[in-house]
Design a protein around this motif. Structure first.
Motif, mmCIF file in Angstrom:
data_model
loop_
_atom_site.group_PDB
_atom_site.id
_atom_site.type_symbol
_atom_site.label_atom_id
_atom_site.label_comp_id
_atom_site.label_asym_id
_atom_site.label_seq_id
_atom_site.Cartn_x
_atom_site.Cartn_y
_atom_site.Cartn_z
ATOM 1 N N ASP A 284 142.897 10.390 -50.355
ATOM 2 C CA ASP A 284 142.226 9.330 -51.116
ATOM 3 C C ASP A 284 141.931 8.102 -50.257
ATOM 4 O O ASP A 284 142.109 6.955 -50.692
ATOM 5 N N GLY A 285 141.495 8.339 -49.028
ATOM 6 C CA GLY A 285 141.115 7.235 -48.158
ATOM 7 C C GLY A 285 142.276 6.478 -47.552
ATOM 8 O O GLY A 285 142.075 5.415 -46.950
ATOM 9 N N THR A 286 143.491 7.008 -47.682
ATOM 10 C CA THR A 286 144.676 6.342 -47.145
ATOM 11 C C THR A 286 145.345 7.230 -46.104
ATOM 12 O O THR A 286 145.637 8.402 -46.373
ATOM 13 N N VAL A 287 145.572 6.670 -44.923
ATOM 14 C CA VAL A 287 146.273 7.376 -43.848
ATOM 15 C C VAL A 287 147.765 7.086 -43.973
ATOM 16 O O VAL A 287 148.166 5.941 -44.216
ATOM 17 N N THR A 288 148.581 8.111 -43.807
ATOM 18 C CA THR A 288 150.032 7.922 -43.809
ATOM 19 C C THR A 288 150.603 8.411 -42.492
ATOM 20 O O THR A 288 150.252 9.493 -42.014
ATOM 21 N N MET A 289 151.465 7.574 -41.892
ATOM 22 C CA MET A 289 152.152 7.930 -40.658
ATOM 23 C C MET A 289 153.644 7.744 -40.855
ATOM 24 O O MET A 289 154.081 6.988 -41.730
ATOM 25 N N GLN A 290 154.420 8.419 -40.045
ATOM 26 C CA GLN A 290 155.867 8.225 -40.038
ATOM 27 C C GLN A 290 156.208 7.340 -38.844
ATOM 28 O O GLN A 290 155.876 7.670 -37.708
ATOM 29 N N ILE A 291 156.840 6.206 -39.121
ATOM 30 C CA ILE A 291 157.160 5.258 -38.062
ATOM 31 C C ILE A 291 158.655 4.950 -38.076
ATOM 32 O O ILE A 291 159.364 5.258 -39.035
ATOM 33 N N GLU B 273 151.548 -5.625 -43.072
ATOM 34 C CA GLU B 273 153.008 -5.736 -42.973
ATOM 35 C C GLU B 273 153.439 -6.121 -41.558
ATOM 36 O O GLU B 273 154.404 -5.587 -41.008
ATOM 37 N N GLY B 274 152.693 -7.049 -40.973
ATOM 38 C CA GLY B 274 153.025 -7.554 -39.651
ATOM 39 C C GLY B 274 152.629 -6.645 -38.506
ATOM 40 O O GLY B 274 152.936 -6.935 -37.346
ATOM 41 N N ARG B 275 151.932 -5.572 -38.793
ATOM 42 C CA ARG B 275 151.546 -4.615 -37.754
ATOM 43 C C ARG B 275 150.027 -4.537 -37.629
ATOM 44 O O ARG B 275 149.324 -4.448 -38.626
ATOM 45 N N LYS B 276 149.579 -4.543 -36.382
ATOM 46 C CA LYS B 276 148.164 -4.296 -36.120
ATOM 47 C C LYS B 276 147.983 -3.074 -35.226
ATOM 48 O O LYS B 276 146.872 -2.614 -35.012
ATOM 49 N N GLN B 277 149.079 -2.564 -34.683
ATOM 50 C CA GLN B 277 149.083 -1.299 -33.943
ATOM 51 C C GLN B 277 150.238 -0.457 -34.450
ATOM 52 O O GLN B 277 151.361 -0.948 -34.580
ATOM 53 N N ILE B 278 149.954 0.796 -34.733
ATOM 54 C CA ILE B 278 150.978 1.693 -35.256
ATOM 55 C C ILE B 278 151.097 2.895 -34.340
ATOM 56 O O ILE B 278 150.104 3.580 -34.071
ATOM 57 N N ASP B 279 152.297 3.136 -33.837
ATOM 58 C CA ASP B 279 152.616 4.348 -33.094
ATOM 59 C C ASP B 279 153.553 5.178 -33.955
ATOM 60 O O ASP B 279 154.583 4.675 -34.424
ATOM 61 N N GLY B 280 153.209 6.431 -34.158
ATOM 62 C CA GLY B 280 154.074 7.277 -34.967
ATOM 63 C C GLY B 280 153.453 8.637 -35.181
ATOM 64 O O GLY B 280 152.459 9.000 -34.551
ATOM 65 N N LYS B 281 154.032 9.392 -36.093
ATOM 66 C CA LYS B 281 153.577 10.750 -36.370
ATOM 67 C C LYS B 281 152.601 10.733 -37.538
ATOM 68 O O LYS B 281 152.878 10.148 -38.591
ATOM 69 N N PHE C 10 154.429 4.959 -43.473
ATOM 70 C CA PHE C 10 153.643 3.727 -43.390
ATOM 71 C C PHE C 10 152.206 4.101 -43.719
ATOM 72 O O PHE C 10 151.598 4.934 -43.040
ATOM 73 N N ALA C 11 151.657 3.497 -44.767
ATOM 74 C CA ALA C 11 150.317 3.857 -45.238
ATOM 75 C C ALA C 11 149.357 2.689 -45.060
ATOM 76 O O ALA C 11 149.744 1.521 -45.171
ATOM 77 N N PHE C 12 148.100 3.021 -44.783
ATOM 78 C CA PHE C 12 147.077 1.993 -44.616
ATOM 79 C C PHE C 12 145.711 2.614 -44.898
ATOM 80 O O PHE C 12 145.522 3.828 -44.751
#
Length: 240
Positions: A169-176, A155-163, A186-188
């Motif tokens: 299930d192998g997916t990281v979720t952050m709040q951005i 989604e246009g991001r290669k660096q994520i800063d957030g909580k 934001f999940a990846f």
């Protein structure tokens, strides 16, 4: 929320008596948390990080320690094998732990000789702004700010800063902070993580205040607090 208490990094290097001319070295890192297969490349041999982990982890476990990271740094001028470890219950690694682990690692590496060239061994705690290297880290440190660099653009991001919100299930979720300034999840995939670390914030410093400050340098703690103030300001500016 668990109260972890890592001491500031305590280093006990075991230095090879002679640094040899080892030719061209280049660090090549594998992507993905928990991924092995990073190498230190030289003219004569590849130092396989995954193989080093297999040698070093039992030595850490024998002391009741958890291995956090094994990495090679320094290039040909100062090749350094860095080992980060901690006690699982306190997230600390004191000087005695560093010395004991350094001796055990030196002995096992001398026996198996996985790195042909001379190098320097550095054993340390992960520190406050620790790297996130294991899948469990994303659950343990949920609620704290982190910076994650991805191997693929999402989604246009290669660096994520957030909580960090956690891992499932192998997916990281952050709040951005989205473009419209709203807070969004934001999940990846965890497999897309190239590197990740906690960001120094006042909240993190409070949560990781040493239970035992013996051996901790007051100056290092003050520096960490100043760094945290700068990160907090950057995050606030990014949210305006």
């Amino acid at each position: 929320m668990p109260r972890f208490a890592p001491l500031p990094r305590a280093r006990v290097p075991a230095i090879s008596p002679l640094l040899l001319d080892i030719g061209n070295l280049a660090e090549v890192g594998a992507t993905g948390a928990d991924a092995g297969g990073a190498y230190l490349e030289s003219e004569t041999r590849l130092a396989d990080i995954a193989a080093l982990e297999r040698l070093i982890e039992p030595e850490a476990q024998a002391l009741g320690l958890s291995l956090v990271r094994v990495a090679m740094f320094g290039g040909k001028s100062d090749p350094t094998l860095q080992v980060m470890a901690e006690r699982p219950d306190t997230r600390q690694l004191d000087i005695a732990d560093c010395e004991a682990l350094s001796r055990r690692i030196s002995d096992v590496l001398d026996e198996h000789d996985p790195i042909e060239e001379a190098y320097r061994l550095e054993v340390s705690s992960p520190g406050i702004d620790r790297p996130l290297t294991r899948s469990q880290d994303y659950a343990d440190w949920a609620g704290f700010d982190a910076r994650v660099k991805l191997s693929e653009t999402i989604e246009g991001r290669k660096q994520i800063d957030g909580k960090l919100l956690g891992l499932a299930d192998g997916t990281v979720t952050m709040q951005i902070r989205a473009k419209d300034k709203s807070l969004q999840p934001f999940a990846f995939p965890l497999a897309f993580v190239a590197s990740a670390k906690l960001l120094l914030t006042d909240e993190l410093i409070r949560a990781t205040a040493p239970l035992d400050a013996a051996g901790a340098e007051e100056e290092e703690i003050e520096d960490a607090m100043l760094d945290a103030e700068g990160v907090d300001q950057e995050l606030e500016e990014g949210q305006d």
